[in-house]
Every structure is written in structure tokens, then in C-alpha cells.
Design an enzyme around this catalytic site. Structure first.
Site, PDB file in Angstrom:
ATOM      1  N   ASN A 161       1.338  -1.222   0.296  1.00 21.64           N
ATOM      2  CA  ASN A 161      -0.019  -0.037  -0.370  1.00 21.64           C
ATOM      3  C   ASN A 161       1.260   1.209  -0.191  1.00 21.64           C
ATOM      4  O   ASN A 161       0.849   2.426  -0.888  1.00 21.64           O
ATOM      5  CB  ASN A 161      -1.069  -0.045   1.554  1.00 21.64           C
ATOM      6  N   LYS A 184      12.103  -7.193   1.582  1.00 21.80           N
ATOM      7  CA  LYS A 184      11.354  -7.779   0.271  1.00 21.80           C
ATOM      8  C   LYS A 184      10.082  -7.423   0.480  1.00 21.80           C
ATOM      9  O   LYS A 184       8.950  -7.402   1.243  1.00 21.80           O
ATOM     10  CB  LYS A 184      11.138  -9.348   1.362  1.00 21.80           C
ATOM     11  N   PRO A 185      10.153  -6.790  -0.739  1.00 21.45           N
ATOM     12  CA  PRO A 185       8.698  -6.161  -0.956  1.00 21.45           C
ATOM     13  C   PRO A 185       7.730  -6.489  -1.588  1.00 21.45           C
ATOM     14  O   PRO A 185       7.743  -7.639  -1.721  1.00 21.45           O
ATOM     15  CB  PRO A 185       9.407  -5.024  -2.443  1.00 21.45           C
ATOM     16  N   GLU A 257       4.530  -3.837  12.694  1.00 20.77           N
ATOM     17  CA  GLU A 257       3.683  -2.786  12.004  1.00 20.77           C
ATOM     18  C   GLU A 257       2.325  -3.057  11.552  1.00 20.77           C
ATOM     19  O   GLU A 257       2.752  -3.293   9.842  1.00 20.77           O
ATOM     20  CB  GLU A 257       4.148  -1.894  11.701  1.00 20.77           C
ATOM     21  N   CYS A 294      -3.058   1.907   6.686  1.00 27.19           N
ATOM     22  CA  CYS A 294      -2.680   1.014   7.648  1.00 27.19           C
ATOM     23  C   CYS A 294      -3.844   2.159   8.267  1.00 27.19           C
ATOM     24  O   CYS A 294      -4.974   1.929   9.535  1.00 27.19           O
ATOM     25  CB  CYS A 294      -1.777   1.073   7.977  1.00 27.19           C
ATOM     26  N   GLU A 392     -10.908  -5.397   9.567  1.00 30.33           N
ATOM     27  CA  GLU A 392      -9.966  -4.885   8.669  1.00 30.33           C
ATOM     28  C   GLU A 392     -10.254  -4.621   7.253  1.00 30.33           C
ATOM     29  O   GLU A 392     -10.500  -5.179   6.653  1.00 30.33           O
ATOM     30  CB  GLU A 392      -8.831  -4.903   8.900  1.00 30.33           C
TER      31      GLU A 392
HETATM   32  P1  NAD Z   1       0.260  -8.566   4.378  1.00 33.98           P
HETATM   33  O1  NAD Z   1       0.704  -9.137   5.365  1.00 33.98           O
HETATM   34  O2  NAD Z   1      -0.515  -9.676   3.016  1.00 33.98           O
HETATM   35  O3  NAD Z   1       1.799  -8.957   3.341  1.00 33.98           O
HETATM   36  C1  NAD Z   1       2.791  -7.661   3.405  1.00 33.98           C
HETATM   37  C2  NAD Z   1       3.642  -8.445   3.452  1.00 33.98           C
HETATM   38  O4  NAD Z   1       3.991  -9.574   4.140  1.00 33.98           O
HETATM   39  C3  NAD Z   1       3.503  -8.226   1.875  1.00 33.98           C
HETATM   40  O5  NAD Z   1       5.189  -8.485   1.223  1.00 33.98           O
HETATM   41  C4  NAD Z   1       3.571 -10.246   1.889  1.00 33.98           C
HETATM   42  O6  NAD Z   1       4.421 -11.120   0.626  1.00 33.98           O
HETATM   43  C5  NAD Z   1       4.499 -10.572   3.200  1.00 33.98           C
HETATM   44  N1  NAD Z   1       3.794 -11.915   3.262  1.00 33.98           N
HETATM   45  C6  NAD Z   1       2.822 -12.834   2.587  1.00 33.98           C
HETATM   46  N2  NAD Z   1       2.658 -14.270   3.903  1.00 33.98           N
HETATM   47  C7  NAD Z   1       4.303 -13.979   4.184  1.00 33.98           C
HETATM   48  C8  NAD Z   1       4.346 -14.943   5.220  1.00 33.98           C
HETATM   49  N3  NAD Z   1       3.549 -16.145   4.937  1.00 33.98           N
HETATM   50  N4  NAD Z   1       6.233 -15.196   5.446  1.00 33.98           N
HETATM   51  C9  NAD Z   1       6.444 -13.690   5.322  1.00 33.98           C
HETATM   52  N5  NAD Z   1       6.427 -12.786   4.659  1.00 33.98           N
HETATM   53  C10 NAD Z   1       4.955 -12.599   3.984  1.00 33.98           C
HETATM   54  O7  NAD Z   1      -0.566  -7.368   4.119  1.00 33.98           O
HETATM   55  P2  NAD Z   1      -0.486  -6.699   2.452  1.00 33.98           P
HETATM   56  O8  NAD Z   1      -2.059  -6.579   1.979  1.00 33.98           O
HETATM   57  O9  NAD Z   1       0.261  -6.474   1.607  1.00 33.98           O
HETATM   58  O10 NAD Z   1      -1.069  -4.810   3.571  1.00 33.98           O
HETATM   59  C11 NAD Z   1      -2.029  -4.936   3.943  1.00 33.98           C
HETATM   60  C12 NAD Z   1      -2.221  -4.512   5.529  1.00 33.98           C
HETATM   61  O11 NAD Z   1      -0.836  -4.252   5.923  1.00 33.98           O
HETATM   62  C13 NAD Z   1      -3.240  -4.280   6.466  1.00 33.98           C
HETATM   63  O12 NAD Z   1      -3.790  -5.069   7.118  1.00 33.98           O
HETATM   64  C14 NAD Z   1      -2.643  -3.104   6.797  1.00 33.98           C
HETATM   65  O13 NAD Z   1      -3.320  -2.844   7.384  1.00 33.98           O
HETATM   66  C15 NAD Z   1      -1.107  -3.177   7.272  1.00 33.98           C
HETATM   67  N6  NAD Z   1      -0.623  -2.342   7.168  1.00 33.98           N
HETATM   68  C16 NAD Z   1       0.020  -1.497   8.567  1.00 33.98           C
HETATM   69  C17 NAD Z   1       1.290  -0.690   8.644  1.00 33.98           C
HETATM   70  C18 NAD Z   1       1.107  -0.423   9.645  1.00 33.98           C
HETATM   71  O14 NAD Z   1       2.618   0.673  10.195  1.00 33.98           O
HETATM   72  N7  NAD Z   1       1.086  -0.348  10.695  1.00 33.98           N
HETATM   73  C19 NAD Z   1       0.974  -0.120   7.163  1.00 33.98           C
HETATM   74  C20 NAD Z   1       0.981  -0.446   5.668  1.00 33.98           C
HETATM   75  C21 NAD Z   1      -0.001  -1.241   5.470  1.00 33.98           C
END
Ligand code: NAD
Length: 523
Positions: A161, A184-185, A257, A294, A392
Site C-alpha cells: 500500500n 522483501k517488497p 506494524e 493502515c 479491517e
Molecule cells: P500482508 O500481510 O498480506 O503482506 C505484507 C508483506 O508480507 C508482503 O510483502 C507479503 O508478500 C509478505 N508476506 C505474506 N505472507 C508472508 C509470510 N508467510 N512470510 C513472510 N512474508 C509474508 O499485507 P498486505 O495485504 O500486503 O498489506 C496490507 C496490510 O498491511 C493491512 O492489514 C494494513 O493495515 C497493513 N499495514 C500496516 C501498516 C502499519 O504501519 N501498521 C502500514 C501499512 C500496511
């Protein structure tokens, strides 16, 4: 569907140059697409566990030299990087829009985050990282010095995001503190962090120090965590639990986070100007970045006495929002990140309507605008048994609720497992602050939705309850990337009984000196 004109900066050569640094020894790639059209932009290499291990070895070798650079010399790199990032902000914004589908305003605002973080820590790091001398247990003859040493190689896992901000802003303090970073993006949004890293290297960051590995999370995550000395994760609460468990097993620290279900309470004393400002801020809070922030607002609590007036003003503005696919500043709202995510958002709205909620505006996908568009949506009558009522949504969907007393508003705002962000609006600031103090949340914005807290880089920002562990920003956001070494010096052996001293006399003397030290406030 009208196809937006892709910016001239995004040539094949430029994009292929960016992804060339991602290791992918099997030749497997992931098709990274332009969200507005679904067209493939570039084939992104996918890293195997062996590729990730090699990335860590290279990072570790580079880190050993980097940690020996004087802090002043390390910080000079970031002085230059700040200029480069600002000068290249519009190219970064082009990449951000193409890979995430966000609108131009959000893309440009996102480019400001790493320079803001750099500015803050350029000022603060020399003080925070300097060794601090404290008194030892015995005055005058002993000292203890707190020394901060880098952890080693920090693994960063970033979401889609805010890929430029979360990919770089969390790496900046880690690097300043003397660490290497392996990031890792998300596959969908690897381009903007890759561009940012190329700017850091242009500014003088040693090659090899900042590595990028790509792949699906569950494929890359285990090797990344097992090789890292610390993990910085931003993403969903569900994934955060998986990351935290593995980091815990490896006995390494982590900062998580995570998600939110952020409430906004509007007080009954808003004057006409206050209402106007609130409408704009609430609109941004609910729909900015197409609701994929977020800290964005998913629940708005309005006083019963002014419910109709405030609801109508907000719905009027929400239904006027310009939504569309364009690389200029025309659309106020862009796309969601993917058709899969659009389906998730739509399912929350469908579930709410099926269980009795009312759509006041929006509520539909917009395939006429692009593959992943969804309208800004305001719901009324949302209850906790609905998906949109307790979990969420992470899209442009917000629920309006009535409250009859402040106690009820606070109880409803806190009635969630999350605790990331909250907002309180009112003319009487002291009253609003008193209410903010009762809200269980890592961040509370008064008379703003979210940006004031996030942009306050001097104050740690994180989540409570299931919204996270640890924080970014502030001194904590730098010190978490260091281990503390307690170097204690005793100038003369005075601890313990003197040779031949009667032990009872020694104990008496020791207890008396404890009292004396307290009286003299030595410790
Ligand atoms: P996600 O948890 O699906 O993915 C985040 C990252 O983790 C991605 O790079 C993904 O490839 C990786 N990932 C997924 N499964 C993994 C695993 N088993 N092991 C290691 N890495 C893994 O989240 P998303 O859908 O990409 O992002 C949206 C979420 O992020 C929302 O819940 C949002 O609220 C949260 N977010 C929080 C903050 C904050 O500062 N609190 C900021 C931005 C986004």
C-alpha cells in the site's frame, strides 16, 4: 474504459534496469502489471532460498565495512540521498502509480516520507547513537557506558500500500545505525523501492549493503527470517503473527506494524468552519489511497444530536469525489491495488448489505474505469456481526454510527481487537484531548484523521492490541536496530568486603552507604 497515457519515464529499459538487481537463479519471474490497465510492465525475478542466503552473505560482508565508517561519513550519504529523492520525486510517483494504482496526490505525498525520515534522523542520530556515560554502582570509582552497536543484517518485509515509504523509510534508520538491509517488497510493488535503492547507491551507499529479494511471502519469508538479525515487518495482523512466531523461535527481535479498524469520534461542539474541515479530513481519512492506508478511518461516530446534519455533509462530499485512472492530478481517488483486493472489498459491502446495512453512497465496483476500481462507499447500520463491522476492510468503505454520550462513544471506539489509529474532532481541544486519552490506540489524531501523527517523525508510532508490537519513528525507531552494550569500568576494587574485614561490619557499612547514597540522591 479509457486507457491512461503511461508516463514517458516508464520505458522498458528503465524498468528492466531496476529489476536486474533482484536475484532469481532459476529464471522464474512474476508478471508485474500496471494496475490501471492490467498490462504487464516487467518480468520480476523470483528469489530462491539459495538466492536469499547469498544476498545475506553479501549484505553481511558489506555491513562489516560500513559499521566501521564514522557515523558522520555514513550520514553524508543520506544528506545526498535526500536531495536525490526530492529531485526524482515525480519519477518515483510515476512508478508508484503504475504499480499500485493510487492517484497522483497520494503518490507524490508518499515520495515525501523517506526524505522526512532522513531529515529527522540526520538531526537526531548523532545524539541518540553516541555512547552515554552513566555513573556506576560506586560513586567516583566506577562508570558504566551505554554503547549502541548495529544488530548486523536487518530483514524488512514490506506491503504494497505504501511500498516506497515502507520499503525505504524503515531501512534508513537501520542503515544509519550501521546495519545492512535485505528487503522483501510485495511482488506487485517492487519498482518504487528498487528505484529508491538505486538513488541511495547514487548518493554513495556501498554496493551490496542494501539487498532486495522478491517472491511470494510464504516462499521467501522463512529463509529471510532465519538469516536476519532483526525483522521489521509491515502488513496484516494475520501475517504478523506468522512472522512474530518465527522471529521468537530464532530469538531475534522484531517490530510488527499491523492492521487497524480505526475509529473517528466527532464531538457535538464543532462550529461551521470545524464541520467544513472535518468533512475534508474525514473524506481523506476514509478514502485517501483508495482506503488502503493502515491508519485510515473505517468507523465514524457522530453525536445523536447532530447526526443527520453531519451525515448529509459527509455523504455529499463522498459522492462528489472524482474517481479514475490517470497519471495527472485529476482523480481524487485511484484504483484498488488488484482485482483480488477489489473482490475482498466488495465482499465486505455485500455481506453488510445482506445483514441489514444501508449503502448511503457508492457500493459498486467500476470495471468501466479499470480492472480494480471500487467506489467510495458510506454505510449506515453496520453491526459487529458483519465483516465490515469487526475486521479491517482496507478499502474505500466507512461506516457511520450514532452515539448518545461520550462514554458510549469511547466504549464503541474501543470495542475492537485493533489499536492502531483513532481521531477525535471538536472545537474544545482540552475536551477532545481528554477523550483521546481514553482511547486504546497507538496513535490518536485530534482534529485530523491520520497524517499529523504519521508525519510527526520525532514521536514513536506503532499499534497496540493486535495492531502491532514496537514502533517506528522517534528515538525508539533508531535504537531498535541496535544492541546495547554496557561497558562498565571500576577504577579501584572497592566492591565486596576488604581482606580480613568482618562480614557483619561490611554488611552494616554497605547498608549505611545505600541510605547515604539515597539521601545524597546519588542513585
Ligand atoms: P500482508 O500481510 O498480506 O503482506 C505484507 C508483506 O508480507 C508482503 O510483502 C507479503 O508478500 C509478505 N508476506 C505474506 N505472507 C508472508 C509470510 N508467510 N512470510 C513472510 N512474508 C509474508 O499485507 P498486505 O495485504 O500486503 O498489506 C496490507 C496490510 O498491511 C493491512 O492489514 C494494513 O493495515 C497493513 N499495514 C500496516 C501498516 C502499519 O504501519 N501498521 C502500514 C501499512 C500496511
Amino acid at each position: 474504459m479509457t486507457t491512461p497515457t503511461r508516463p514517458a519515464t516508464l520505458t522498458d529499459e528503465f524498468l528492466e534496469g531496476l529489476v536486474a538487481r533482484v536475484p532469481g537463479s532459476t529464471g522464474a519471474t512474476w508478471k508485474l502489471t500496471e494496475v490501471y490497465t492490467g498490462e504487464v510492465l516487467v518480468e520480476l525475478p523470483q528469489s530462491t532460498p539459495a538466492d536469499i542466503e547469498r544476498a545475506f552473505q553479501e549484505a553481511r560482508a558489506a555491513q562489516r565495512l560500513w559499521a566501521q565508517w564514522p557515523l558522520r561519513k555514513r550520514l553524508e550519504v543520506f544528506e545526498r540521498a535526500h536531495t536525490l529523492m526530492v529531485d526524482n520525486a515525480l519519477t518515483t510517483a510515476d512508478l508508484l502509480q503504475a504499480e499500485s494504482g493510487k492517484n497522483r496526490r497520494m503518490a507524490v505525498e508518499e515520495t515525501c516520507d523517506p526524505p522526512m525520515v532522513i531529515s529527522h534522523y540526520l538531526k537526531r542520530a548523532p545524539k541518540v547513537l553516541a555512547p552515554k556515560k552513566h555513573g556506576g554502582p560506586v560513586p567516583f570509582v566506577s562508570t558504566s557506558t551505554e554503547v549502541h552497536v548495529p544488530k548486523g543484517v536487518v530483514g524488512i518485509i514490506a506491503p504494497w500500500n505504501f511500498p516506497f515509504a515502507t520499503g525505504l523509510s524503515d531501512a534508513i534508520p537501520a542503515l544509519m545505525a550501521g546495519n545492512a538491509v535485505v528487503v522483501k517488497p510485495d511482488n506487485k510493488t517492487a519498482l518504487s523501492p528498487l528505484f529508491g535503492i538505486s538513488l541511495l547507491e547514487q548518493a554513495g551507499l556501498p554496493k551490496g549493503l542494501f539487498q532486495v529479494v522478491c517472491g511470494e511471502g510464504p516462499d521467501v519469508g522463512p529463509t529471510l527470517i532465519d538469516n536476519a538479525d532483526y525483522i521489521m515487518f509491515t502488513g496484516s495482523t494475520a501475517t504478523g503473527r506468522v512472522i512474530g512466531e518465527r522471529a521468537g523461535r530464532n530469538l531475534i527481535g522484531c517490530c510488527l506494524e499491523l492492521g487497524g479498524k480505526n475509529p473517528m469520534i466527532v464531538l457535538d461542539d464543532l462550529d461551521a468552519t470545524g464541520v467544513e474541515e472535518w468533512v475534508e479530513s474525514a473524506t481523506f481519512g476514509a478514502f485517501g489511497n483508495t482506503g488502503q492506508i493502515c491508519m485510515h478511518i473505517e468507523r465514524i461516530y457522530l453525536p445523536e444530536s447532530r447526526y443527520d446534519e453531519l451525515r448529509d455533509a459527509f455523504v455529499k462530499r463522498a459522492s462528489s469525489l472524482r474517481i479514475g485512472a490517470s497519471y495527472d492530478f485529476g482523480p481524487e481517488i485511484g484504483s484498488l491495488v488488484s482485482p483480488d483486493h477489489r473482490d475482498r472489498v466488495a465482499s465486505h459491502v455485500e455481506d453488510a448489505v445482506a445483514k441489514g446495512a444501508t449503502v448511503l453512497t457508492g457500493g459498486r465496483a467500476r470495471p468501466d474505469l479499470g480492472p480494480a476500481f471500487f467506489e467510495p462507499t458510506v454505510l449506515e447500520g453496520v453491526t459487529k456481526d458483519m465483516l465490515a463491522g469487526h475486521t479491517e476492510t482496507f478499502g474505500p468503505v466507512v461506516g457511520l454510527y450514532r452515539y448518545r454520550s461520550i462514554d458510549e462513544a469511547v466504549r464503541l471506539a474501543n470495542d475492537t481487537d485493533y489499536g492502531l489509529n483513532a481521531s477525535v474532532w471538536g472545537n474544545d481541544l482540552a475536551r477532545a484531548e481528554a477523550i483521546a486519552a481514553r482511547i486504546e490506540s497507538g496513535n490518536v489524531n485530534i482534529n485530523d484523521a491520520l497524517a499529523t501523527a504519521y508525519a510527526s517523525k520525532a514521536t514513536p508510532s506503532g499499534g497496540v492490541k493486535t495492531s502491532g508490537v514496537g514502533a517506528r519513528h522517534g528515538d525508539q525507531g533508531l535504537l531498535k536496530y541496535t544492541d546495547v552494550k554496557n561497558v562498565a569500568t571500576l577504577k579501584k576494587q572497592v566492591l565486596g568486603a576488604r581482606p580480613g574485614q568482618d562480614y557483619d561490619a561490611y554488611v552494616k557499612q554497605m547498608l549505611q552507604s545505600l541510605k547515604l547514597m539515597r539521601r545524597l540522591r546519588v542513585r
